[in-house]
Each structure stands twice: as structure tokens, then as C-alpha cells.
Design an enzyme around this catalytic site. Sequence first.
Site, PDB file in Angstrom:
ATOM      1  N   TRP A 138      31.861  26.958  34.915  1.00 22.25           N
ATOM      2  CA  TRP A 138      31.061  27.572  35.465  1.00 22.25           C
ATOM      3  C   TRP A 138      29.634  27.422  34.410  1.00 22.25           C
ATOM      4  O   TRP A 138      28.542  27.537  34.951  1.00 22.25           O
ATOM      5  CB  TRP A 138      31.601  29.008  35.475  1.00 22.25           C
ATOM      6  CG  TRP A 138      32.369  29.259  36.547  1.00 22.25           C
ATOM      7  CD1 TRP A 138      33.905  29.640  36.203  1.00 22.25           C
ATOM      8  CD2 TRP A 138      32.579  29.016  37.816  1.00 22.25           C
ATOM      9  NE1 TRP A 138      34.642  29.765  37.241  1.00 22.25           N
ATOM     10  CE2 TRP A 138      33.860  29.197  38.356  1.00 22.25           C
ATOM     11  CE3 TRP A 138      31.386  28.718  38.695  1.00 22.25           C
ATOM     12  CZ2 TRP A 138      34.184  29.218  39.690  1.00 22.25           C
ATOM     13  CZ3 TRP A 138      31.978  28.591  40.030  1.00 22.25           C
ATOM     14  CH2 TRP A 138      33.053  28.827  40.552  1.00 22.25           C
ATOM     15  N   ASP A 149      26.676  35.045  31.554  1.00 20.92           N
ATOM     16  CA  ASP A 149      27.425  35.142  32.810  1.00 20.92           C
ATOM     17  C   ASP A 149      28.759  35.853  32.574  1.00 20.92           C
ATOM     18  O   ASP A 149      29.627  35.261  31.863  1.00 20.92           O
ATOM     19  CB  ASP A 149      27.733  33.877  33.211  1.00 20.92           C
ATOM     20  CG  ASP A 149      28.897  33.719  34.673  1.00 20.92           C
ATOM     21  OD1 ASP A 149      29.419  34.646  34.776  1.00 20.92           O
ATOM     22  OD2 ASP A 149      28.939  32.573  35.105  1.00 20.92           O
ATOM     23  N   LYS A 165      35.752  40.454  40.338  1.00 18.58           N
ATOM     24  CA  LYS A 165      36.880  40.295  39.749  1.00 18.58           C
ATOM     25  C   LYS A 165      37.144  41.948  39.115  1.00 18.58           C
ATOM     26  O   LYS A 165      38.012  42.425  39.892  1.00 18.58           O
ATOM     27  CB  LYS A 165      36.935  39.480  38.369  1.00 18.58           C
ATOM     28  CG  LYS A 165      36.086  38.255  38.163  1.00 18.58           C
ATOM     29  CD  LYS A 165      36.822  37.360  39.202  1.00 18.58           C
ATOM     30  CE  LYS A 165      35.997  35.633  38.890  1.00 18.58           C
ATOM     31  NZ  LYS A 165      36.407  34.736  39.984  1.00 18.58           N
TER      32      LYS A 165
HETATM   33  C1  LIG Z   1      32.640  32.747  35.102  1.00 21.27           C
HETATM   34  C2  LIG Z   1      32.312  32.744  36.603  1.00 21.27           C
HETATM   35  N1  LIG Z   1      30.770  32.177  36.772  1.00 21.27           N
HETATM   36  C3  LIG Z   1      30.610  31.925  37.941  1.00 21.27           C
HETATM   37  C4  LIG Z   1      31.465  32.105  39.086  1.00 21.27           C
HETATM   38  C5  LIG Z   1      30.776  31.837  40.426  1.00 21.27           C
HETATM   39  O1  LIG Z   1      31.016  33.014  41.066  1.00 21.27           O
HETATM   40  P1  LIG Z   1      30.223  33.321  42.615  1.00 21.27           P
HETATM   41  O2  LIG Z   1      31.625  32.662  43.277  1.00 21.27           O
HETATM   42  O3  LIG Z   1      30.236  34.623  42.717  1.00 21.27           O
HETATM   43  O4  LIG Z   1      29.093  32.370  42.814  1.00 21.27           O
HETATM   44  C6  LIG Z   1      32.748  32.262  38.839  1.00 21.27           C
HETATM   45  C7  LIG Z   1      33.858  32.413  39.881  1.00 21.27           C
HETATM   46  O5  LIG Z   1      34.841  32.492  39.848  1.00 21.27           O
HETATM   47  C8  LIG Z   1      33.155  32.748  37.617  1.00 21.27           C
HETATM   48  O6  LIG Z   1      34.439  32.892  37.317  1.00 21.27           O
END
Ligand SMILES: Cc1ncc(COP(=O)(O)O)c(C=O)c1O
Length: 354
Positions: free
Chosen positions: A97, A165, A189
Site C-alpha cells: 500500500w 494512510d 476495516k
Molecule cells: C493500508 C491500506 N491502504 C490502502 C488500501 C486500499 O484501500 P481501498 O481498497 O479502499 O482503495 C488498503 C486495502 O486493504 C489498505 O489496507
Amino acid sequence: MKHNFGAGPCILPQSVFEEAAKGVLDFNGLSILEVSHRHKDFVAVMDEAVELVKKSLNVPEGYAVLFLQGGASLGFTISALTMMRSGKAAYINTGTWASGAIKEAKNVGIDVDVVASSEDKNFSYIPKNIEIPSGMDYVHYTSNNTIYGTQFHSVPKTDLPLVCDMSSDIFSKEINVADYDLIYAGAQKNLGPAGATLYIVKEELLGKSSSKFMPSYLDLKKHHDKESMMNTPPVFSIYVAMLNLRNLLATGGVKAAEARNNAKAELLYAEIDRNPLFKGTVAVEDRSKMNVCFLLNDESLTDEFNAAWNEAGIVGIKGHRSTGGYRASMYNALTLESVQALVKVMSDFASKKA
Ligand SMILES: Cc1ncc(COP(=O)(O)O)c(C=O)c1O
């Protein structure tokens, strides 16, 4: 009932599911799914959701709380655009991520300096003593590495604006919002169903971007001016997030959730460390309390172990496709009893093999 250790979307408290189901059938005489987002009844939901975020995280004055769409993936872009001034930024790369955030920052023209990375050891630790050069617009990090199972247990030290994030650990532990200039998190989550993305941002930063590329939807100033109603918001996701936040506060708030999460993490990690059949995959001091990654020492036992946890009603513990092994995600709504059920499967399995 199943024990859902899925990484997300994930479980919410049963009472929240029940109230959400009622709202689908009857929300002041309509279904929450058909009510206009401009109707005063939904505006009241949005207002309450914002207030409950502020209350549960002690958000100080001067921060805007917004509910948008696009997931944290769009947050990668929106955060970079919001913070862009000179066009240089520091990123800490702790896995998939964080790498995604780096890629999207570059896509909008940020000159990214990866000031620390744990890629050399397959993202199995959190970099320490990070030197961050001055002259950067901001520092970006991912507080919990959902896929590899590592977590920052302290905030990186910097005088620069800090962007985080927090998709997979927001509301799981106390934070000091004042440490941050911009926080973003997908809802799915600890907050609510997929669909909404939460932004907590210092109001004074809005409308100051140096980017010439600024489509309206990516402009947090516009969303703030319209109180997250610039376009149709993810009505159901916000409604359930509001119900879930009510539940969080009624059960002791983030502080009590943190204590419960600590107890769950201690129990499962103790079993991984004690049980001769398993091993953890990340540096002990950087272990995530949300996503616990572990392996069988002897892969030939995989089918037998999978059958054992399946039989116990456990779901969602297969590791991410990029890591293999197992990942038990233990978000706020997962009960201690579910963790005890998994620990029992692991210890019974070891006794059987002894
Ligand atoms: C830490 C983190 N950042 C970003 C994301 C991506 O999120 P999204 O699917 O809401 O775009 C996730 C997805 O699990 C995540 O765990």
C-alpha cells in the site's frame, strides 16, 4: 456463526449488522437505500457520523472530517495533490500500500524521495531512525501494513507536515490527531462497510495546492465547502459507519477497543511463539495488532491444518496472495472468543502431531 478473520471488508459488531438491516427496511418510513442524501434525515446521519469521528478520536479544532468515495487508493492521489507545494515529498515504503501511494504521488508529478524502505527483507519490519531531509512538502507513511503484518508503534519523528494512510488501524488504538496534517482511511476495516473513505485534514491546508491538475472531485477544499455533499455520498456506508461509531463509543471508545485488541494480539502471538508447528513472519517489535501473519514450519501439513480451522468455523485466514501462509486479521469487532477458537485449533493440532 463463523469466526471471520478476513482482512477486509471485514466483520462489524453483530448489533451493528442488525441495526443496519433494520435501516434497509425502515429508515423513518423509507429504506436508507432510497432516501435522498439531501433529505434532512440523511444530513443528520452525516452530521452525526462526523461528530462521532471527532469525539472518538478527540479531533482538535481546525480539522475537517470528510467522507468521500474512491477508497484509500484514491486517497493516495488526493493526499498528494492536497499537500503539493514545491512538489517534493518523503515517503516511507513499508509494503504494497505504501508502494501504491508512492506510485500515485509520482503520477501527479510529485518528486518522491523514498527516505526509508523495508523492501530488502520483504517488508517484514518497520524502518527505524529515519532521516528525513528538510525542504519536503510532507512525509507520508502507512501506519499498518495490512498485507505483511507490520505496524508503526510510534509516529515517525519529523517537523514536516505528516500524512498517514490509516486504513487498517484507525479506531483500533488511541492516536494524537494533532501529530498529523492529513489522515485518510478506507472505511472497510474498523469503520464500516466499503464505499466511504474518511479524511481528517487540517483546514488551513485546503485550497493551497500548487498542482495545476485538480479535478473537482480530488479537491478536498471543494468537498469541505460542500460538507461532503458535493456529489452523492456513499449513503449506506456512512449510515453504517455512524451506527458502528455509536457502538464504539457505547463500548468504551477507542481506549477500550485498544485494550481488547492488545489482549487478542497477545494471545495469538503467544501461541505462534509457543507452538512448535508455527512461526511468525515479521520482526517481533513491529508486529501488527490488526493483521497477524504466520507460517507452518512444515508446509506438508497445510491441507491438514486448513481442514482443522475450516472445521472450527474459521474463515479468512489464508495469507495474501503475495505472501502465502496465514494472516489472521483481528479488527475491533473480532471477539476474543474467536481468537481463542483459532488458538485452540493451533494447539490441538500441535498436540495431535506431537
Ligand atoms: C493500508 C491500506 N491502504 C490502502 C488500501 C486500499 O484501500 P481501498 O481498497 O479502499 O482503495 C488498503 C486495502 O486493504 C489498505 O489496507
